[in-house]
Every structure is written in C-alpha cells, then in structure tokens.
Design a protein around this motif. Sequence first.
Motif, PDB file in Angstrom:
ATOM      1  N   ALA A   1      20.194 -22.088   5.037  1.00  0.00           N
ATOM      2  CA  ALA A   1      20.183 -21.980   6.502  1.00  0.00           C
ATOM      3  C   ALA A   1      20.930 -23.151   7.137  1.00  0.00           C
ATOM      4  N   ALA A   2      20.752 -24.342   6.567  1.00  0.00           N
ATOM      5  CA  ALA A   2      21.424 -25.528   7.108  1.00  0.00           C
ATOM      6  C   ALA A   2      22.929 -25.479   6.882  1.00  0.00           C
ATOM      7  N   VAL A   3      23.323 -25.099   5.682  1.00  0.00           N
ATOM      8  CA  VAL A   3      24.744 -25.099   5.335  1.00  0.00           C
ATOM      9  C   VAL A   3      25.478 -23.930   5.988  1.00  0.00           C
ATOM     10  N   THR A   4      24.899 -22.748   5.907  1.00  0.00           N
ATOM     11  CA  THR A   4      25.575 -21.542   6.383  1.00  0.00           C
ATOM     12  C   THR A   4      25.543 -21.400   7.901  1.00  0.00           C
TER      13      THR A   4
ATOM     14  N   PRO B   1       7.004 -27.817  -3.112  1.00  0.00           N
ATOM     15  CA  PRO B   1       8.345 -27.371  -2.716  1.00  0.00           C
ATOM     16  C   PRO B   1       8.973 -26.467  -3.775  1.00  0.00           C
ATOM     17  N   ARG B   2       8.678 -25.194  -3.704  1.00  0.00           N
ATOM     18  CA  ARG B   2       9.219 -24.225  -4.671  1.00  0.00           C
ATOM     19  C   ARG B   2      10.723 -24.056  -4.455  1.00  0.00           C
ATOM     20  N   ASN B   3      11.429 -23.783  -5.551  1.00  0.00           N
ATOM     21  CA  ASN B   3      12.893 -23.676  -5.513  1.00  0.00           C
ATOM     22  C   ASN B   3      13.386 -22.682  -4.473  1.00  0.00           C
ATOM     23  N   HIS B   4      12.767 -21.506  -4.401  1.00  0.00           N
ATOM     24  CA  HIS B   4      13.268 -20.488  -3.473  1.00  0.00           C
ATOM     25  C   HIS B   4      13.105 -20.910  -2.019  1.00  0.00           C
ATOM     26  N   ARG B   5      12.096 -21.699  -1.711  1.00  0.00           N
ATOM     27  CA  ARG B   5      11.922 -22.189  -0.333  1.00  0.00           C
ATOM     28  C   ARG B   5      12.913 -23.311  -0.016  1.00  0.00           C
ATOM     29  N   VAL B   6      13.142 -24.188  -0.969  1.00  0.00           N
ATOM     30  CA  VAL B   6      14.106 -25.272  -0.764  1.00  0.00           C
ATOM     31  C   VAL B   6      15.509 -24.693  -0.616  1.00  0.00           C
ATOM     32  N   GLU B   7      15.853 -23.747  -1.464  1.00  0.00           N
ATOM     33  CA  GLU B   7      17.177 -23.111  -1.371  1.00  0.00           C
ATOM     34  C   GLU B   7      17.349 -22.357  -0.066  1.00  0.00           C
ATOM     35  N   GLU B   8      16.296 -21.729   0.418  1.00  0.00           N
ATOM     36  CA  GLU B   8      16.334 -21.035   1.707  1.00  0.00           C
ATOM     37  C   GLU B   8      16.647 -22.025   2.835  1.00  0.00           C
ATOM     38  N   ALA B   9      16.013 -23.186   2.799  1.00  0.00           N
ATOM     39  CA  ALA B   9      16.249 -24.207   3.813  1.00  0.00           C
ATOM     40  C   ALA B   9      17.672 -24.761   3.732  1.00  0.00           C
TER      41      ALA B   9
ATOM     42  N   ASN C   1      24.054 -23.869  10.117  1.00  0.00           N
ATOM     43  CA  ASN C   1      23.778 -25.132  10.791  1.00  0.00           C
ATOM     44  C   ASN C   1      22.397 -25.106  11.444  1.00  0.00           C
ATOM     45  N   ASP C   2      21.449 -24.414  10.780  1.00  0.00           N
ATOM     46  CA  ASP C   2      20.088 -24.235  11.279  1.00  0.00           C
ATOM     47  C   ASP C   2      19.150 -25.085  10.431  1.00  0.00           C
ATOM     48  N   PHE C   3      18.703 -26.187  10.996  1.00  0.00           N
ATOM     49  CA  PHE C   3      17.835 -27.098  10.275  1.00  0.00           C
ATOM     50  C   PHE C   3      16.355 -26.820  10.533  1.00  0.00           C
ATOM     51  N   SER C   4      16.057 -25.811  11.325  1.00  0.00           N
ATOM     52  CA  SER C   4      14.667 -25.504  11.640  1.00  0.00           C
ATOM     53  C   SER C   4      13.891 -25.045  10.413  1.00  0.00           C
ATOM     54  N   VAL C   5      14.539 -24.354   9.507  1.00  0.00           N
ATOM     55  CA  VAL C   5      13.866 -23.896   8.282  1.00  0.00           C
ATOM     56  C   VAL C   5      13.466 -25.106   7.436  1.00  0.00           C
ATOM     57  N   ALA C   6      14.362 -26.061   7.303  1.00  0.00           N
ATOM     58  CA  ALA C   6      14.063 -27.277   6.546  1.00  0.00           C
ATOM     59  C   ALA C   6      12.996 -28.104   7.247  1.00  0.00           C
ATOM     60  N   GLU C   7      13.088 -28.206   8.559  1.00  0.00           N
ATOM     61  CA  GLU C   7      12.104 -28.982   9.315  1.00  0.00           C
ATOM     62  C   GLU C   7      10.711 -28.376   9.190  1.00  0.00           C
ATOM     63  N   LYS C   8      10.616 -27.058   9.208  1.00  0.00           N
ATOM     64  CA  LYS C   8       9.321 -26.394   9.064  1.00  0.00           C
ATOM     65  C   LYS C   8       8.756 -26.624   7.665  1.00  0.00           C
ATOM     66  N   LEU C   9       9.603 -26.518   6.654  1.00  0.00           N
ATOM     67  CA  LEU C   9       9.171 -26.765   5.278  1.00  0.00           C
ATOM     68  C   LEU C   9       8.670 -28.194   5.125  1.00  0.00           C
ATOM     69  N   VAL C  10       9.425 -29.149   5.609  1.00  0.00           N
ATOM     70  CA  VAL C  10       9.038 -30.558   5.494  1.00  0.00           C
ATOM     71  C   VAL C  10       7.741 -30.827   6.253  1.00  0.00           C
ATOM     72  N   SER C  11       7.573 -30.217   7.412  1.00  0.00           N
ATOM     73  CA  SER C  11       6.344 -30.442   8.180  1.00  0.00           C
ATOM     74  C   SER C  11       5.120 -29.927   7.429  1.00  0.00           C
ATOM     75  N   GLN C  12       5.264 -28.824   6.703  1.00  0.00           N
ATOM     76  CA  GLN C  12       4.149 -28.303   5.918  1.00  0.00           C
ATOM     77  C   GLN C  12       3.895 -29.156   4.674  1.00  0.00           C
ATOM     78  N   LEU C  13       4.945 -29.709   4.115  1.00  0.00           N
ATOM     79  CA  LEU C  13       4.803 -30.547   2.921  1.00  0.00           C
ATOM     80  C   LEU C  13       4.196 -31.916   3.220  1.00  0.00           C
ATOM     81  N   ARG C  14       4.155 -32.292   4.477  1.00  0.00           N
ATOM     82  CA  ARG C  14       3.553 -33.582   4.838  1.00  0.00           C
ATOM     83  C   ARG C  14       2.050 -33.605   4.570  1.00  0.00           C
TER      84      ARG C  14
END
Length: 68
Positions: free
Chosen positions: A21-24, A10-18, A26-39
Amino acid sequence: MKTHNPAIIPRNHRVEEAIAAAVTHNDFSVAEKLVSQLRTPFAYTTEQHEYSAPPADTKAPYQTYCGT
C-alpha cells in the motif's frame, strides 16, 4: 496465558500488505494501523482480531525472503 502469548504478531501477509500500500499507492495508513495494533500485542482487543487471522489460501506456495 494471555500475559505470555501476544494476541497478534507481525505476520508476513500483513506486513507485505502494508508495504504494498505504501509503495504502490503512497498510502501509509495500512502500515500505521498495523503498527498501532502492534504497540499493545497483549491487549486482546476486537480491533486486533483481523490481525490474528491466517492468510487466505492460495494455489501458489508461499516463500519468504529467507526461503522458508
């Protein structure tokens, strides 16, 4: 080597991107995609390739929360 070295971390720039997107937007798809790959960090799939790339070069120095 692949059993001991993950394809992605989980690199900083990818976590910050997620987070952005969620905060600005309300798009949680970026975080969900990151988490799915990190599994499955040792899978070495083509979908993980974009997550192993370094951040884009910027003029400003990058500083994390802990000051590094």
